[in-house]
Design an enzyme around this catalytic site. Structure first.
Site, PDB file in Angstrom:
ATOM      1  N   GLU A  12       0.819  -1.227   0.000  1.00 59.69           N
ATOM      2  CA  GLU A  12       0.000   0.000   0.000  1.00 59.69           C
ATOM      3  C   GLU A  12       0.849   1.272   0.000  1.00 59.69           C
ATOM      4  OE1 GLU A  12      -3.728  -0.435   2.587  1.00 59.69           O
ATOM      5  OE2 GLU A  12      -2.426  -2.005   3.366  1.00 59.69           O
ATOM      6  N   SER A 138      -6.568  -2.817   1.857  1.00 57.14           N
ATOM      7  CA  SER A 138      -6.971  -2.262   0.561  1.00 57.14           C
ATOM      8  C   SER A 138      -7.437  -3.320  -0.434  1.00 57.14           C
ATOM      9  CB  SER A 138      -5.822  -1.440  -0.063  1.00 57.14           C
ATOM     10  OG  SER A 138      -5.547  -0.320   0.735  1.00 57.14           O
ATOM     11  N   TYR A 204      -9.287   3.558  -4.702  1.00 54.07           N
ATOM     12  CA  TYR A 204      -8.399   4.712  -4.783  1.00 54.07           C
ATOM     13  C   TYR A 204      -8.382   5.456  -6.111  1.00 54.07           C
ATOM     14  CZ  TYR A 204      -6.765   2.667  -0.460  1.00 54.07           C
ATOM     15  OH  TYR A 204      -6.717   2.169   0.809  1.00 54.07           O
ATOM     16  N   ARG A 243     -11.133   2.598  11.441  1.00 54.55           N
ATOM     17  CA  ARG A 243     -12.304   2.360  10.601  1.00 54.55           C
ATOM     18  C   ARG A 243     -12.666   0.885  10.660  1.00 54.55           C
ATOM     19  NH1 ARG A 243     -10.690   2.800   5.252  1.00 54.55           N
ATOM     20  NH2 ARG A 243     -11.560   0.741   4.895  1.00 54.55           N
ATOM     21  N   ASP A 245     -15.073  -2.067   8.899  1.00 48.74           N
ATOM     22  CA  ASP A 245     -15.792  -2.352   7.652  1.00 48.74           C
ATOM     23  C   ASP A 245     -16.783  -3.496   7.834  1.00 48.74           C
ATOM     24  OD1 ASP A 245     -14.191  -0.420   6.508  1.00 48.74           O
ATOM     25  OD2 ASP A 245     -12.774  -1.848   5.644  1.00 48.74           O
ATOM     26  N   GLU A 258     -13.373  -6.290   8.702  1.00 48.60           N
ATOM     27  CA  GLU A 258     -12.025  -6.046   9.217  1.00 48.60           C
ATOM     28  C   GLU A 258     -11.972  -4.679   9.867  1.00 48.60           C
ATOM     29  OE1 GLU A 258      -8.872  -5.269   6.349  1.00 48.60           O
ATOM     30  OE2 GLU A 258     -10.369  -5.146   4.769  1.00 48.60           O
ATOM     31  N   ASN A 260      -9.327  -1.231  10.390  1.00 43.65           N
ATOM     32  CA  ASN A 260      -8.166  -0.499   9.866  1.00 43.65           C
ATOM     33  C   ASN A 260      -7.708   0.488  10.935  1.00 43.65           C
ATOM     34  OD1 ASN A 260      -8.292  -1.103   6.680  1.00 43.65           O
ATOM     35  ND2 ASN A 260     -10.351  -0.894   7.495  1.00 43.65           N
ATOM     36  N   GLY A 264      -6.950   5.216   5.090  1.00 40.26           N
ATOM     37  CA  GLY A 264      -6.507   6.172   4.087  1.00 40.26           C
ATOM     38  C   GLY A 264      -6.939   7.592   4.407  1.00 40.26           C
TER      39      GLY A 264
END
Length: 292
Positions: A12, A138, A204, A243, A245, A258, A260, A264
């Site tokens: 990433e 990602s 992205y 974050r 998800d 998952e 994070n 980002g």
């Protein structure tokens, strides 16, 4: 003086540089003394030669999100943004995170771990399956397996990144995410991708990916996934910001995907979108993370 750590050496890296430069520019706009530092395998020692009071970690993936840089900063007695080394290491591994969550009755799809070079246990949940590396973010290395004979290739793709892959029952539905900022949840976001998988390109670079915030959930549904997100986040020992998800199936039942710990921070990124919906500008968001 703040060191904005970006780049790194994970898969990433490209996104980390975009995120890092955005954070660096926001700090400059807020008149914060800072410098940017592109971390590589070779230059960690040169970081310690610089004088700084705190690190703003914008390193995605391994080396930045797995507890490594956090542990190095702890050794030097330098504070940093986000989760500590232990929580970062736990959250980086999708399999161990799911194990922890499963012990606390959180909503998860069935899964097993496939280790390279070892016999695979029988999979006792129906197709399709999601096969993914345990240590990448990602959506890197993820494959949707619709037939049993596609599994070997999917595992090879996942094992390209590390020797452990997670095989999960595929949940048909829409992806949602809940950002957490200083122990509070931000509004959920519904993600609409034109790809079957909300993959690296969709996240992205695609201008066709849509982010709905507010997400269209009812008040009760919104409160429910925010509650689950905060519980899931806190159980791992994560802190500061992050974050969580989800997939919501056709009956609107949520399944955790998952967590994070260094999400980002690009123009396409979800935490800034959720913050904006809460009337928090990008510059304010960066300062809140810095001071969190």
């Amino acid at each position: 003086m703040i060191a904005v750590l970006m780049g790194g050496y994970s898969a990433e890296r490209e996104i980390s540089l975009l995120s890092g430069h955005a954070v660096y520019e926001a700090l400059l706009k807020s008149n914060v003394d800072c410098f940017s530092f592109d971390l590589t395998h070779e230059n960690l020692e040169s970081l310690w030669e610089k004088e700084f009071d705190k690190a703003f970690i914008v390193l995605h993936g391994r080396g930045g999100e797995d507890g490594y840089i956090q542990s190095q900063l702890i050794k030097k007695g330098i504070p940093f943004t986000g989760s500590n080394a232990i929580a970062s290491n736990l959250c980086m591994n999708k399999a161990t995170t799911k194990d922890l969550w499963s012990n606390h009755s959180l909503p998860l799809s069935p899964s097993i771990v496939a280790i390279k070079g070892q016999n695979l246990d029988s999979i006792n949940f129906p197709l399709p399956w999601a096969v993914k590396p345990t240590l990448e973010g990602s959506s890197i290395g993820i494959t949707k397996v619709k037939n049993q004979n596609e599994l070997d290739e999917a595992l090879k793709a996942a094992w390209h990144y590390n020797d452990e892959a997670l095989i999960e029952q595929w949940v048909e539905g829409d992806e949602y995410t809940v950002a957490i900022l200083n122990n509070k949840t931000l509004p959920s976001i519904k993600i609409i991708s034109d790809h079957d998988i909300y993959d690296y390109h969709s996240k992205y670079f695609s201008n066709k990916t849509e982010y709905l915030c507010p997400s269209g959930l009812t008040i009760a549904q919104e409160k429910n996934i925010q509650m689950i997100a905060l519980k899931a986040f806190n159980l791992t020992g994560a802190s500061g910001w992050g974050r969580v998800d989800f997939i919501l199936d056709k009956n609107m039942k949520p399944y955790l995907l998952e967590i994070n710990t260094v999400p980002g921070m690009t123009s396409h990124s979800l935490v800034p979108i959720a913050a904006k919906a809460s009337n928090i500008s990008f510059e304010e968001l960066v300062i809140k993370i810095l001071n969190g």
